[in-house]
Design a protein around this motif. Structure first.
Motif, PDB file in Angstrom:
ATOM      1  N   PHE A  10      13.968  66.622  61.432  1.00 43.02           N
ATOM      2  CA  PHE A  10      13.272  66.888  60.172  1.00 43.02           C
ATOM      3  C   PHE A  10      11.844  66.367  60.190  1.00 43.02           C
ATOM      4  CE2 PHE A  10      17.508  67.775  58.920  1.00 43.02           C
ATOM      5  CZ  PHE A  10      17.484  68.453  57.707  1.00 43.02           C
ATOM      6  N   GLY A  11      11.246  66.235  61.354  1.00 39.86           N
ATOM      7  CA  GLY A  11       9.896  65.698  61.444  1.00 39.86           C
ATOM      8  C   GLY A  11       8.852  66.563  60.770  1.00 39.86           C
ATOM      9  N   GLU A  12       9.123  67.865  60.617  1.00 38.27           N
ATOM     10  CA  GLU A  12       8.172  68.766  59.969  1.00 38.27           C
ATOM     11  C   GLU A  12       8.523  69.012  58.506  1.00 38.27           C
ATOM     12  OE1 GLU A  12       5.510  69.542  61.398  1.00 38.27           O
ATOM     13  OE2 GLU A  12       5.865  69.578  63.559  1.00 38.27           O
ATOM     14  N   VAL A  13       9.423  68.234  57.932  1.00 37.11           N
ATOM     15  CA  VAL A  13       9.824  68.440  56.541  1.00 37.11           C
ATOM     16  C   VAL A  13       8.588  68.432  55.654  1.00 37.11           C
ATOM     17  CG1 VAL A  13      10.235  65.974  56.065  1.00 37.11           C
ATOM     18  CG2 VAL A  13      11.467  67.722  54.776  1.00 37.11           C
ATOM     19  N   CYS A  14       8.557  69.402  54.714  1.00 31.38           N
ATOM     20  CA  CYS A  14       7.360  69.560  53.893  1.00 31.38           C
ATOM     21  C   CYS A  14       7.719  70.411  52.686  1.00 31.38           C
ATOM     22  CB  CYS A  14       6.231  70.204  54.696  1.00 31.38           C
ATOM     23  SG  CYS A  14       6.616  71.870  55.298  1.00 31.38           S
ATOM     24  N   ALA A  15       6.695  70.744  51.884  1.00 29.19           N
ATOM     25  CA  ALA A  15       6.884  71.590  50.718  1.00 29.19           C
ATOM     26  C   ALA A  15       6.039  72.849  50.862  1.00 29.19           C
ATOM     27  CB  ALA A  15       6.493  70.835  49.446  1.00 29.19           C
ATOM     28  N   PRO A  29       6.017  74.712  45.065  1.00 25.26           N
ATOM     29  CA  PRO A  29       6.345  74.327  46.446  1.00 25.26           C
ATOM     30  C   PRO A  29       7.797  73.845  46.534  1.00 25.26           C
ATOM     31  CG  PRO A  29       4.247  73.382  45.761  1.00 25.26           C
ATOM     32  CD  PRO A  29       4.888  73.937  44.525  1.00 25.26           C
ATOM     33  N   MET A  30       8.531  74.403  47.481  1.00 25.33           N
ATOM     34  CA  MET A  30       9.939  74.061  47.654  1.00 25.33           C
ATOM     35  C   MET A  30      10.102  73.172  48.886  1.00 25.33           C
ATOM     36  SD  MET A  30      10.983  75.893  45.128  1.00 25.33           S
ATOM     37  CE  MET A  30      12.754  76.146  45.220  1.00 25.33           C
ATOM     38  N   TRP A  31      11.133  72.327  48.860  1.00 26.59           N
ATOM     39  CA  TRP A  31      11.438  71.536  50.051  1.00 26.59           C
ATOM     40  C   TRP A  31      11.775  72.477  51.208  1.00 26.59           C
ATOM     41  CZ3 TRP A  31      10.023  67.016  51.206  1.00 26.59           C
ATOM     42  CH2 TRP A  31      10.040  65.949  50.317  1.00 26.59           C
ATOM     43  N   LEU A  32      11.213  72.183  52.381  1.00 26.79           N
ATOM     44  CA  LEU A  32      11.463  72.972  53.583  1.00 26.79           C
ATOM     45  C   LEU A  32      11.840  72.056  54.737  1.00 26.79           C
ATOM     46  CD1 LEU A  32       8.234  75.211  53.541  1.00 26.79           C
ATOM     47  CD2 LEU A  32      10.421  75.676  52.408  1.00 26.79           C
ATOM     48  N   HIS A  33      12.715  72.548  55.599  1.00 23.38           N
ATOM     49  CA  HIS A  33      12.922  71.866  56.879  1.00 23.38           C
ATOM     50  C   HIS A  33      11.675  72.019  57.730  1.00 23.38           C
ATOM     51  CE1 HIS A  33      14.129  71.572  61.112  1.00 23.38           C
ATOM     52  NE2 HIS A  33      15.070  70.733  60.710  1.00 23.38           N
ATOM     53  N   GLU A  69       4.575  59.311  63.534  1.00 29.34           N
ATOM     54  CA  GLU A  69       4.327  59.842  62.185  1.00 29.34           C
ATOM     55  C   GLU A  69       5.498  60.702  61.719  1.00 29.34           C
ATOM     56  OE1 GLU A  69       1.503  63.176  60.015  1.00 29.34           O
ATOM     57  OE2 GLU A  69       0.989  62.460  62.012  1.00 29.34           O
ATOM     58  N   LEU A  70       6.028  61.532  62.613  1.00 26.41           N
ATOM     59  CA  LEU A  70       7.155  62.384  62.254  1.00 26.41           C
ATOM     60  C   LEU A  70       8.396  61.547  61.946  1.00 26.41           C
ATOM     61  CD1 LEU A  70       6.717  65.227  64.915  1.00 26.41           C
ATOM     62  CD2 LEU A  70       5.784  65.097  62.596  1.00 26.41           C
ATOM     63  N   LEU A  71       8.614  60.498  62.716  1.00 30.42           N
ATOM     64  CA  LEU A  71       9.760  59.629  62.464  1.00 30.42           C
ATOM     65  C   LEU A  71       9.622  58.902  61.124  1.00 30.42           C
ATOM     66  CD1 LEU A  71      10.390  58.048  65.983  1.00 30.42           C
ATOM     67  CD2 LEU A  71      11.675  59.881  64.869  1.00 30.42           C
ATOM     68  N   ARG A  72       8.406  58.443  60.817  1.00 28.11           N
ATOM     69  CA  ARG A  72       8.204  57.763  59.531  1.00 28.11           C
ATOM     70  C   ARG A  72       8.441  58.723  58.366  1.00 28.11           C
ATOM     71  NH1 ARG A  72       4.125  54.962  62.546  1.00 28.11           N
ATOM     72  NH2 ARG A  72       2.573  56.558  62.023  1.00 28.11           N
ATOM     73  N   LYS A  73       8.055  59.990  58.546  1.00 29.29           N
ATOM     74  CA  LYS A  73       8.298  60.980  57.495  1.00 29.29           C
ATOM     75  C   LYS A  73       9.799  61.182  57.278  1.00 29.29           C
ATOM     76  CE  LYS A  73       5.899  64.766  57.940  1.00 29.29           C
ATOM     77  NZ  LYS A  73       5.553  66.188  58.231  1.00 29.29           N
ATOM     78  N   GLU A  74      10.540  61.283  58.360  1.00 29.57           N
ATOM     79  CA  GLU A  74      11.995  61.394  58.234  1.00 29.57           C
ATOM     80  C   GLU A  74      12.570  60.184  57.504  1.00 29.57           C
ATOM     81  OE1 GLU A  74      13.752  61.972  62.028  1.00 29.57           O
ATOM     82  OE2 GLU A  74      13.270  64.100  62.123  1.00 29.57           O
ATOM     83  N   HIS A  75      12.102  58.994  57.877  1.00 31.54           N
ATOM     84  CA  HIS A  75      12.630  57.771  57.275  1.00 31.54           C
ATOM     85  C   HIS A  75      12.315  57.721  55.786  1.00 31.54           C
ATOM     86  CE1 HIS A  75      14.183  53.680  57.404  1.00 31.54           C
ATOM     87  NE2 HIS A  75      14.485  53.881  58.660  1.00 31.54           N
ATOM     88  N   TRP A  80      11.893  60.477  53.696  1.00 32.55           N
ATOM     89  CA  TRP A  80      12.444  61.528  52.857  1.00 32.55           C
ATOM     90  C   TRP A  80      13.895  61.900  53.140  1.00 32.55           C
ATOM     91  CZ3 TRP A  80       9.889  62.416  48.638  1.00 32.55           C
ATOM     92  CH2 TRP A  80       8.495  62.237  48.624  1.00 32.55           C
ATOM     93  N   LEU A  81      14.355  61.779  54.365  1.00 36.42           N
ATOM     94  CA  LEU A  81      15.680  62.298  54.697  1.00 36.42           C
ATOM     95  C   LEU A  81      16.817  61.557  53.995  1.00 36.42           C
ATOM     96  CD1 LEU A  81      16.991  64.566  56.154  1.00 36.42           C
ATOM     97  CD2 LEU A  81      16.949  63.242  58.269  1.00 36.42           C
ATOM     98  N   PRO A  82      16.746  60.231  53.806  1.00 37.84           N
ATOM     99  CA  PRO A  82      17.845  59.589  53.065  1.00 37.84           C
ATOM    100  C   PRO A  82      18.032  60.138  51.654  1.00 37.84           C
ATOM    101  CG  PRO A  82      16.585  57.949  54.272  1.00 37.84           C
ATOM    102  CD  PRO A  82      15.811  59.243  54.376  1.00 37.84           C
ATOM    103  N   ALA A  83      16.950  60.603  51.023  1.00 38.50           N
ATOM    104  CA  ALA A  83      17.070  61.169  49.683  1.00 38.50           C
ATOM    105  C   ALA A  83      17.585  62.596  49.713  1.00 38.50           C
ATOM    106  CB  ALA A  83      15.713  61.122  48.974  1.00 38.50           C
ATOM    107  N   LEU A  84      17.220  63.361  50.761  1.00 41.70           N
ATOM    108  CA  LEU A  84      17.636  64.757  50.836  1.00 41.70           C
ATOM    109  C   LEU A  84      19.058  64.912  51.364  1.00 41.70           C
ATOM    110  CD1 LEU A  84      14.361  66.349  52.284  1.00 41.70           C
ATOM    111  CD2 LEU A  84      15.266  66.619  49.963  1.00 41.70           C
TER     112      LEU A  84
END
Length: 291
Positions: free
Chosen positions: A207-212, A182-186, A54-60, A62-66
């Motif tokens: 960045f597996g815990e990336v959130c707002a 809500p702000m983007w957070l690592h 789940e954490l890897l899918r979240k990185e996949h 959002w991280l390319p955009a950030l």
């Protein structure tokens, strides 16, 4: 299941054969995901916990955009590995971020690192979209962790003046809660999730815990990552912070220091999941919060 070089090479041959002949080397560390360096520029991340995929899918997602917005290197995913008969979970190939983990090689160039960290968080801390992920343990009010703090308080009190620890925590709880969007957070800026080169911050990983949410969650990195005396320079460079947010950030730093000390103690005792390098990092962070 055991994850070794032969498994990773077989997975690559099955799904990404153009990468299958690159050198593979295991990288120490990792919590939810184990990392293997792949050639000079890539890394394979293999989940070893239930929540790892789940954490890897979240990185996949959002991280390319950030990543293009950020001034420090980050491990942008470039390939996805799908579950298969060989390995039943999602895995990824990401960009390799050179440097040494900060829990093993602390920052020594405090002013330079303070500027680098402030620039990174200024760039990241922008208003998040409505569909940004929420996280029950990051970016939320400190009051949600009152019980957790009490549980960790004896550990903190072993290494610092209990009254001073209590004063910082109660002051953080009394600070007004975040009223902005809500702000983007690592979400997980502790010493094992940043890398150091030439004495300064050289990259941010995991960045597996990336959130707002409330940026105070990330701003506790001023005490977790930087050497003593560098926090004022960091907040001056970050600029857009009020007193209430700094107070909340100090509370987050106490929570993170307690976690680091606990994991370090488990490592000293040879317990599963323990990491001996986390203990000194946590004790040093605690001392800086109270300084």
């Amino acid at each position: 299941m055991d994850i070794d070089e032969s498994l990773i090479r077989a997975l690559l041959r099955d799904q990404h054969p153009d990468l299958a002949d690159l050198p593979i080397q295991r990288v120490p560390g990792g919590w939810d995901n184990q990392m293997w360096r792949l050639g000079d520029e890539l890394a394979v991340r293999m989940p070893r916990s239930e929540r790892g995929p789940e954490l890897l899918r979240k990185e996949h997602r959002w991280l390319p955009a950030l990543a293009p917005l950020l001034p420090l290197p980050v491990p942008v995913p470039v390939r996805t590995g799908e579950p298969s008969a060989r390995f039943p979970r999602t895995w990824t190939v990401a960009r390799w971020v050179p440097g040494e983990p900060s829990d093993a090689t602390p920052v020594t160039r405090g002013d330079h690192a303070a500027e680098a960290l402030a620039g990174f968080l200024r760039a990241l801390h922008r208003e998040a979209p409505e569909d940004a992920p929420a996280n029950p343990d990051r970016g939320v009010p400190l009051a949600d962790f009152a019980a957790g703090f009490e549980e960790g308080f004896p550990l903190l009190a072993e290494h610092a003046d209990p009254g001073a620890v209590r004063d910082v925590w109660e002051d953080a709880l009394a600070a007004p809660v975040w009223q902005g969007p809500p702000m983007w957070l690592h979400g997980d800026l502790h010493p094992a999730n940043v890398v150091v080169a030439d004495g300064t911050l050289a990259g941010v990983v995991d960045f597996g815990e990336v959130c707002a949410g409330d940026p105070a969650t990330d701003l506790c990195a001023a005490w977790l990552l930087l050497p003593e005396g560098a926090a004022p320079r960091f907040f001056e460079a970050y600029a857009r912070v009020d007193d209430a947010t700094v107070r909340r950030a100090r509370g987050w730093a106490l929570l993170r220091a307690a976690g680091l000390i606990a994991v370090g103690r488990a490592g000293d005792r040879g317990l599963p999941g323990g990491k001996p390098t986390w203990g000194p990092a946590g004790r040093a962070a605690l001392a800086r919060v109270l300084a």
